[in-house]
Design an enzyme around this catalytic site. Structure first.
Site, PDB file in Angstrom:
ATOM      1  N   ASP A   1      30.956 -13.109   0.006  1.00  0.00           N
ATOM      2  CA  ASP A   1      32.147 -12.368  -0.417  1.00  0.00           C
ATOM      3  C   ASP A   1      31.771 -11.659  -1.720  1.00  0.00           C
ATOM      4  OD1 ASP A   1      32.300 -14.293  -2.403  1.00  0.00           O
ATOM      5  OD2 ASP A   1      34.356 -14.916  -1.957  1.00  0.00           O
TER       6      ASP A   1
ATOM      7  N   CYS B   1      29.622 -17.665  -1.523  1.00  0.00           N
ATOM      8  CA  CYS B   1      30.843 -17.178  -2.180  1.00  0.00           C
ATOM      9  C   CYS B   1      30.823 -17.737  -3.597  1.00  0.00           C
ATOM     10  CB  CYS B   1      32.108 -17.535  -1.382  1.00  0.00           C
ATOM     11  SG  CYS B   1      32.521 -19.290  -1.272  1.00  0.00           S
TER      12      CYS B   1
ATOM     13  N   THR C   1      32.067 -20.543  -4.950  1.00  0.00           N
ATOM     14  CA  THR C   1      31.711 -21.967  -4.941  1.00  0.00           C
ATOM     15  C   THR C   1      30.887 -22.367  -3.723  1.00  0.00           C
ATOM     16  OG1 THR C   1      33.730 -22.448  -3.724  1.00  0.00           O
ATOM     17  CG2 THR C   1      33.841 -22.632  -6.130  1.00  0.00           C
TER      18      THR C   1
ATOM     19  N   HIS D   1      18.769 -34.251   8.642  1.00  0.00           N
ATOM     20  CA  HIS D   1      19.733 -35.163   9.265  1.00  0.00           C
ATOM     21  C   HIS D   1      20.855 -34.451  10.008  1.00  0.00           C
ATOM     22  CE1 HIS D   1      18.804 -39.021   6.721  1.00  0.00           C
ATOM     23  NE2 HIS D   1      17.724 -38.473   7.259  1.00  0.00           N
TER      24      HIS D   1
ATOM     25  N   HIS E   1      19.723 -39.250  14.460  1.00  0.00           N
ATOM     26  CA  HIS E   1      20.543 -38.155  13.929  1.00  0.00           C
ATOM     27  C   HIS E   1      21.032 -37.221  15.038  1.00  0.00           C
ATOM     28  CE1 HIS E   1      19.460 -39.649  10.068  1.00  0.00           C
ATOM     29  NE2 HIS E   1      18.167 -39.509  10.353  1.00  0.00           N
TER      30      HIS E   1
END
Ligand code: RB5
Length: 149
Positions: free
Chosen positions: A8, A65, A67, A98, A133
């Protein structure tokens, strides 16, 4: 490896540097925008990257973005996509080893470029471990199936 990248406006400033770095390591990267620093909505770009990765089997994605939270949330809404919000080389390594993540997500307001390079290196060089996994990742995908209309 082939990557798609989308951000963004708050992740825009890292996009060119990330593209250059990926290419310098011999990988391909397709820019899905945005093209300017104008304000945009992160769900549009998280979705765009996730849909591109889903449509192109074996490809990977990078979403950024402010965060990394909103754009990774949006990407994870695309069934079958596992976008991992990472903060360092360790989380990027584990996202591949994983969780078999196809998309690396991070925040431009959270990590510096040195950390970004180390996360990209870790993401590129770490294979999925499979084994126990595999079952867990299958269970994530089963949630998508359970909620299909
Ligand atoms: C934009 O200001 C910011 O909210 C966005 O980039 C992101 O951090 C949301 O999760």
């Amino acid at each position: 490896m082939k990557f798609y990248i989308a951000t963004d406006h708050a992740g825009f400033h890292y996009k060119e540097e990330v593209k250059e770095y990926i290419r310098s390591k011999g990988h391909q990267i397709v820019d899905l925008g945005p093209e300017t620093t104008d304000r945009v909505d992160y769900p549009d770009y998280g979705r765009k990257c996730a849909e591109a990765v889903k449509a192109d089997e074996g490809s990977y994605g990078i979403v950024i973005c402010g965060t990394g939270i909103g754009i990774s949330m949006a990407a994870n809404k695309v069934p079958g996509i596992r976008a991992a919000l990472c903060h360092d080389a360790y989380t990027a390594t584990m996202a591949r080893a994983h969780n078999n993540a196809q998309i690396l997500a991070f925040g431009e307001r959270v990590v510096g470029m040195g950390v970004v390079y180390s996360m990209i290196d870790a993401f590129i060089h770490t294979p999925f471990e499979g084994g126990r996994h595999e079952r867990r990742v299958e269970k994530i995908d089963a949630i998508d199936e359970a909620y299909k209309k």
